[in-house]
Write an enzyme that holds these catalytic residues in place. Structure first.
Site, short mmCIF file in Angstrom:
data_model
loop_
_atom_site.label_atom_id
_atom_site.label_comp_id
_atom_site.label_asym_id
_atom_site.label_seq_id
_atom_site.Cartn_x
_atom_site.Cartn_y
_atom_site.Cartn_z
N ASP A 153 0.77 -1.23 0.04
CA ASP A 153 -0.01 -0.07 -0.05
C ASP A 153 1.01 1.45 0.13
O ASP A 153 1.91 1.43 0.37
CB ASP A 153 -0.87 -0.13 1.25
CG ASP A 153 -1.89 -1.26 1.35
OD1 ASP A 153 -2.17 -1.65 0.07
OD2 ASP A 153 -2.39 -1.55 2.40
N LYS A 154 0.37 2.44 -0.54
CA LYS A 154 0.90 3.49 -0.67
C LYS A 154 1.49 4.20 0.85
O LYS A 154 2.75 4.48 0.56
CB LYS A 154 -0.03 4.77 -0.82
CG LYS A 154 0.55 6.16 -0.96
CD LYS A 154 -0.76 7.04 -0.95
CE LYS A 154 -0.07 8.51 -0.93
NZ LYS A 154 -1.33 9.60 -0.85
#
Length: 345
Positions: A153-154
């Protein structure tokens, strides 16, 4: 600079394909606008209905209206006049923290805040933009994304392996699919975990009400979502939070975040899953201020992909990489350590 040939429009329609799906064999009749809502990330019902109205949604090569009922094995495509933004990939000279590299693959340490691949709302500044600037002719994965074997994830930091050859892409992807790769994360979670170690199992799928979240489906709904297994171990107990190690057996989207919330231990400062609120602890104003300071030090979910292991596609050698917990997360851990020791005295 990598050279990417743009996607060509469909000969019959003159439109560009943005999404393509095949309905399951057991698909019950369902309006196509509802069906696509669960398939296309960040799509709203309004956008889907507008696309249908414009004649951009095709089933078995025929445009359909938004009330069309999806049937088993329907071939569903979303076509637009412009090519997908993801295909307009531009290399960008962004710094890459390369932990290891040879002719076959590289391992990068991704900072928190960097998106792995372009998508709705993030068309630049991603890891892929950096990769195609620094490396030519990266092989595409099954989703047409250069070099990517897996993603994180970011706002999760840590290790990713990137394939440089077609053989490496196939070999590494199979290891992830067959669950033979090693992935260990470090997380700070809310609450004092009862068990020192354990395994969380539960199918993970899109949340029925909040499309930005995933959720665990159990019991009557166990046929929904995809199987997911997380093994956890307590590393350190810090009063109202716990430092844990999580080993992934499967790699579902948001897996650790969803599984930890499911057992009542949401990740610290995980805004999407409610971890940015004070979930455990006292009601003292001083404590609230302490937690707010922790959030300021670590303005993201407390998750780091620390260890990555796999078999080298060419040499067959088992490779293992470790990366230290980044400064923001380490600072947050230190704060909690200080708080815990203060309580003990």
């Amino acid at each position: 600079m990598a050279d990417y040939t743009p996607q060509l429009p469909d000969e019959d329609t003159g439109l560009y394909e943005h999404h393509s799906f095949i309905a399951d064999k057991g698909q019950a009749p369902l309006r196509i606008d509802k069906w696509l809502m669960n398939k296309v990330e960040n799509a709203t019902r309004n956008k889907i209905q507008a696309a249908a109205k414009e004649g951009n949604i095709y089933v078995n090569d025929q445009p359909v209206k938004s009330n069309y009922k999806v049937k088993p094995l329907d071939v569903i495509k979303v076509l637009f006049e412009h090519p997908p933004f993801e295909n307009l990939l531009v290399g960008e000279d962004l710094p890459l923290d390369i932990v290891y590299e040879d002719d076959t693959l590289l391992v990068v340490n991704k900072p928190a805040g960097m998106v792995v691949h372009p998508g709705h709302g993030n068309y630049s500044g991603t890891l892929i933009n950096a990769l195609i600037y620094h490396f030519d002719n990266l092989p595409k994965n099954s989703s047409d994304r250069p070099g990517l074997v897996h993603r994180i994830d970011k706002d999760t930091s840590g290790l990713l392996v990137v394939a440089k050859t077609e053989h490496a892409m196939a070999h590494l992807s199979k290891q992830f699919k067959d669950k033979t790769s090693e992935r260990e994360y470090v997380a700070i979670v809310w609450g004092n975990m009862e068990e020192d170690e354990g395994t969380i199992e539960g199918n993970i799928g899109r949340h029925p009400k909040n499309r930005l979240q995933n959720t665990v489906y159990m019991d009557d709904d166990a046929d929904k979502g995809k199987p997911a297994v997380t093994h956890y171990k307590v590393l350190e107990r810090l009063t109202y939070v716990t430092l844990v190690s999580c080993k992934l057996e499967t790699g579902r989207t948001h897996q650790i975040r969803v599984h930890m919330k499911h057992i009542g231990h949401t990740l610290f400062n995980d805004e999407r899953y409610g971890g940015e609120r004070i979930l455990k602890g006292t009601t003292f104003t001083k404590y609230k201020q302490f937690v707010d300071n922790c959030f300021k030090v670590l303005p993201r979910q407390a998750l780091h992909a620390k260890t990555l292991g796999f078999e080298h596609p060419e040499t067959g050698k088992i490779m293992q990489f470790n990366t230290p917990v980044p400064d923001d997360m380490q600072a947050c851990i230190e704060k909690w350590r200080g708080y815990a020791s203060h309580l003990e005295h």
